[in-house]
Design a protein around this motif. Structure first.
Motif, PDB file in Angstrom:
ATOM      1  N   VAL A  21       0.858  -1.195   0.000  1.00 57.94           N
ATOM      2  CA  VAL A  21       0.000   0.000   0.000  1.00 57.94           C
ATOM      3  C   VAL A  21       0.888   1.237   0.000  1.00 57.94           C
ATOM      4  CG1 VAL A  21      -1.820   1.275   1.182  1.00 57.94           C
ATOM      5  CG2 VAL A  21      -1.766  -1.233   1.315  1.00 57.94           C
ATOM      6  N   ALA A  22       0.716   2.077  -1.004  1.00 61.57           N
ATOM      7  CA  ALA A  22       1.468   3.332  -1.085  1.00 61.57           C
ATOM      8  C   ALA A  22       0.500   4.496  -0.933  1.00 61.57           C
ATOM      9  CB  ALA A  22       2.193   3.425  -2.432  1.00 61.57           C
ATOM     10  N   LEU A  23       0.932   5.486  -0.203  1.00 62.63           N
ATOM     11  CA  LEU A  23       0.132   6.681   0.034  1.00 62.63           C
ATOM     12  C   LEU A  23       0.679   7.821  -0.814  1.00 62.63           C
ATOM     13  CD1 LEU A  23      -2.187   7.619   1.912  1.00 62.63           C
ATOM     14  CD2 LEU A  23      -0.419   8.387   3.493  1.00 62.63           C
ATOM     15  N   THR A  24      -0.212   8.548  -1.463  1.00 57.69           N
ATOM     16  CA  THR A  24       0.198   9.686  -2.275  1.00 57.69           C
ATOM     17  C   THR A  24      -0.769  10.841  -2.063  1.00 57.69           C
ATOM     18  OG1 THR A  24       0.822  10.437  -4.492  1.00 57.69           O
ATOM     19  CG2 THR A  24      -1.104   9.017  -4.348  1.00 57.69           C
ATOM     20  N   TYR A  25      -0.292  12.028  -2.337  1.00 62.24           N
ATOM     21  CA  TYR A  25      -1.161  13.202  -2.300  1.00 62.24           C
ATOM     22  C   TYR A  25      -1.133  13.921  -3.643  1.00 62.24           C
ATOM     23  CZ  TYR A  25      -1.537  12.106   2.551  1.00 62.24           C
ATOM     24  OH  TYR A  25      -1.784  11.435   3.719  1.00 62.24           O
ATOM     25  N   GLU A  26      -0.704  13.215  -4.661  1.00 59.33           N
ATOM     26  CA  GLU A  26      -0.688  13.741  -6.026  1.00 59.33           C
ATOM     27  C   GLU A  26      -1.473  12.808  -6.923  1.00 59.33           C
ATOM     28  OE1 GLU A  26       0.439  16.625  -7.126  1.00 59.33           O
ATOM     29  OE2 GLU A  26       1.022  17.111  -5.086  1.00 59.33           O
ATOM     30  N   PRO A  27      -2.532  13.200  -7.488  1.00 60.77           N
ATOM     31  CA  PRO A  27      -3.130  14.524  -7.326  1.00 60.77           C
ATOM     32  C   PRO A  27      -3.823  14.638  -5.974  1.00 60.77           C
ATOM     33  CG  PRO A  27      -4.561  13.176  -8.688  1.00 60.77           C
ATOM     34  CD  PRO A  27      -3.320  12.363  -8.403  1.00 60.77           C
ATOM     35  N   PRO A  28      -3.964  15.865  -5.492  1.00 57.30           N
ATOM     36  CA  PRO A  28      -4.671  16.048  -4.227  1.00 57.30           C
ATOM     37  C   PRO A  28      -6.128  15.590  -4.364  1.00 57.30           C
ATOM     38  CG  PRO A  28      -3.668  18.114  -4.973  1.00 57.30           C
ATOM     39  CD  PRO A  28      -3.509  17.116  -6.074  1.00 57.30           C
ATOM     40  N   TRP A  29      -6.642  14.999  -3.307  1.00 58.23           N
ATOM     41  CA  TRP A  29      -8.033  14.549  -3.315  1.00 58.23           C
ATOM     42  C   TRP A  29      -8.969  15.748  -3.299  1.00 58.23           C
ATOM     43  CZ3 TRP A  29     -12.211  15.274  -0.121  1.00 58.23           C
ATOM     44  CH2 TRP A  29     -13.321  14.461  -0.375  1.00 58.23           C
ATOM     45  N   SER A  30     -10.097  15.595  -3.969  1.00 55.90           N
ATOM     46  CA  SER A  30     -11.161  16.595  -3.899  1.00 55.90           C
ATOM     47  C   SER A  30     -12.496  15.866  -4.024  1.00 55.90           C
ATOM     48  CB  SER A  30     -11.015  17.645  -5.005  1.00 55.90           C
ATOM     49  OG  SER A  30     -11.509  17.147  -6.224  1.00 55.90           O
ATOM     50  N   PRO A  31     -13.588  16.495  -3.630  1.00 50.92           N
ATOM     51  CA  PRO A  31     -14.901  15.846  -3.733  1.00 50.92           C
ATOM     52  C   PRO A  31     -15.256  15.405  -5.154  1.00 50.92           C
ATOM     53  CG  PRO A  31     -15.056  17.746  -2.298  1.00 50.92           C
ATOM     54  CD  PRO A  31     -13.679  17.776  -2.920  1.00 50.92           C
ATOM     55  N   ARG A  32     -14.676  16.013  -6.162  1.00 54.07           N
ATOM     56  CA  ARG A  32     -15.011  15.608  -7.535  1.00 54.07           C
ATOM     57  C   ARG A  32     -14.521  14.191  -7.828  1.00 54.07           C
ATOM     58  NH1 ARG A  32     -10.805  19.412  -9.205  1.00 54.07           N
ATOM     59  NH2 ARG A  32     -12.435  20.938  -9.061  1.00 54.07           N
ATOM     60  N   MET A  33     -13.648  13.633  -6.974  1.00 54.28           N
ATOM     61  CA  MET A  33     -13.163  12.264  -7.162  1.00 54.28           C
ATOM     62  C   MET A  33     -14.158  11.229  -6.627  1.00 54.28           C
ATOM     63  SD  MET A  33      -9.227  12.849  -6.200  1.00 54.28           S
ATOM     64  CE  MET A  33      -8.077  13.589  -7.337  1.00 54.28           C
ATOM     65  N   MET A  34     -15.142  11.692  -5.894  1.00 52.08           N
ATOM     66  CA  MET A  34     -16.161  10.803  -5.352  1.00 52.08           C
ATOM     67  C   MET A  34     -17.138  10.393  -6.447  1.00 52.08           C
ATOM     68  SD  MET A  34     -16.909  13.102  -1.955  1.00 52.08           S
ATOM     69  CE  MET A  34     -18.131  12.047  -1.229  1.00 52.08           C
ATOM     70  N   THR A  35     -17.775   9.244  -6.242  1.00 51.45           N
ATOM     71  CA  THR A  35     -18.840   8.861  -7.165  1.00 51.45           C
ATOM     72  C   THR A  35     -20.020   9.814  -6.949  1.00 51.45           C
ATOM     73  OG1 THR A  35     -19.905   7.326  -5.622  1.00 51.45           O
ATOM     74  CG2 THR A  35     -18.174   6.419  -7.080  1.00 51.45           C
ATOM     75  N   PRO A  36     -20.858   9.975  -7.956  1.00 52.42           N
ATOM     76  CA  PRO A  36     -22.038  10.826  -7.780  1.00 52.42           C
ATOM     77  C   PRO A  36     -22.915  10.368  -6.605  1.00 52.42           C
ATOM     78  CG  PRO A  36     -21.678  10.405 -10.098  1.00 52.42           C
ATOM     79  CD  PRO A  36     -20.711   9.534  -9.349  1.00 52.42           C
ATOM     80  N   ASP A  37     -23.050   9.065  -6.409  1.00 46.26           N
ATOM     81  CA  ASP A  37     -23.855   8.563  -5.293  1.00 46.26           C
ATOM     82  C   ASP A  37     -23.255   8.966  -3.953  1.00 46.26           C
ATOM     83  OD1 ASP A  37     -25.750   7.418  -6.932  1.00 46.26           O
ATOM     84  OD2 ASP A  37     -24.903   5.397  -6.803  1.00 46.26           O
ATOM     85  N   ALA A  38     -21.934   8.885  -3.823  1.00 43.18           N
ATOM     86  CA  ALA A  38     -21.278   9.264  -2.567  1.00 43.18           C
ATOM     87  C   ALA A  38     -21.475  10.759  -2.297  1.00 43.18           C
ATOM     88  CB  ALA A  38     -19.794   8.917  -2.609  1.00 43.18           C
ATOM     89  N   ARG A  39     -21.336  11.580  -3.333  1.00 41.31           N
ATOM     90  CA  ARG A  39     -21.556  13.020  -3.153  1.00 41.31           C
ATOM     91  C   ARG A  39     -22.993  13.295  -2.723  1.00 41.31           C
ATOM     92  NH1 ARG A  39     -18.214  13.515  -7.864  1.00 41.31           N
ATOM     93  NH2 ARG A  39     -20.061  13.811  -9.144  1.00 41.31           N
ATOM     94  N   LEU A  40     -23.930  12.600  -3.348  1.00 44.94           N
ATOM     95  CA  LEU A  40     -25.342  12.778  -3.018  1.00 44.94           C
ATOM     96  C   LEU A  40     -25.605  12.393  -1.561  1.00 44.94           C
ATOM     97  CD1 LEU A  40     -28.188  13.470  -4.051  1.00 44.94           C
ATOM     98  CD2 LEU A  40     -28.421  11.064  -4.686  1.00 44.94           C
TER      99      LEU A  40
END
Length: 111
Positions: free
Chosen positions: A82-101
């Motif tokens: 398991v590798a952790l990265t912050y590139e690209p930075p996470w944002s809500p647009r990376m969520m599925t539409p259902d998760a955002r809803l």
């Protein structure tokens, strides 16, 4: 291991990762867009690249352990990296539409 077997194993790992719930947002890490990459080597090693919602996320170790432990449950997976990265930075647009809803997140002209 054939390409079809590898692809099938990747899908099973991704399904297993849906059991890892972010304790702050309450959704699974796949739908939240925290899993960037899953690959399986011929020797059964699963390589997973993930992120957290912020670099200082207090749940980082918990999430990484959950990813490792969940991926290990998949038959055919021998080792998990398991590798952790912050590139690209996470944002809500990376969520599925259902998760955002579910979380009440809408795009009102920009993030």
């Amino acid at each position: 291991m054939s390409v079809a077997e590898t692809d099938d194993l990747v899908r099973h790992v991704e399904d297993a990762l849906r059991l890892v719930i972010d304790p702050e947002l309450g959704g699974n890490i796949v739908e939240l867009g925290l899993v960037y990459y899953v690959a399986i080597q011929e020797d059964g090693t699963a390589h997973i690249v993930m992120t957290t919602t912020t670099p200082g996320c207090p749940a980082t170790d918990y999430l990484k352990a959950g990813v490792r432990d969940s991926a290990r449950t998949v038959p055919g997976v021998k080792f998990v990296d398991v590798a952790l990265t912050y590139e690209p930075p996470w944002s809500p647009r990376m969520m599925t539409p259902d998760a955002r809803l579910r979380l009440g997140i809408t795009d009102r002209g920009g993030w």
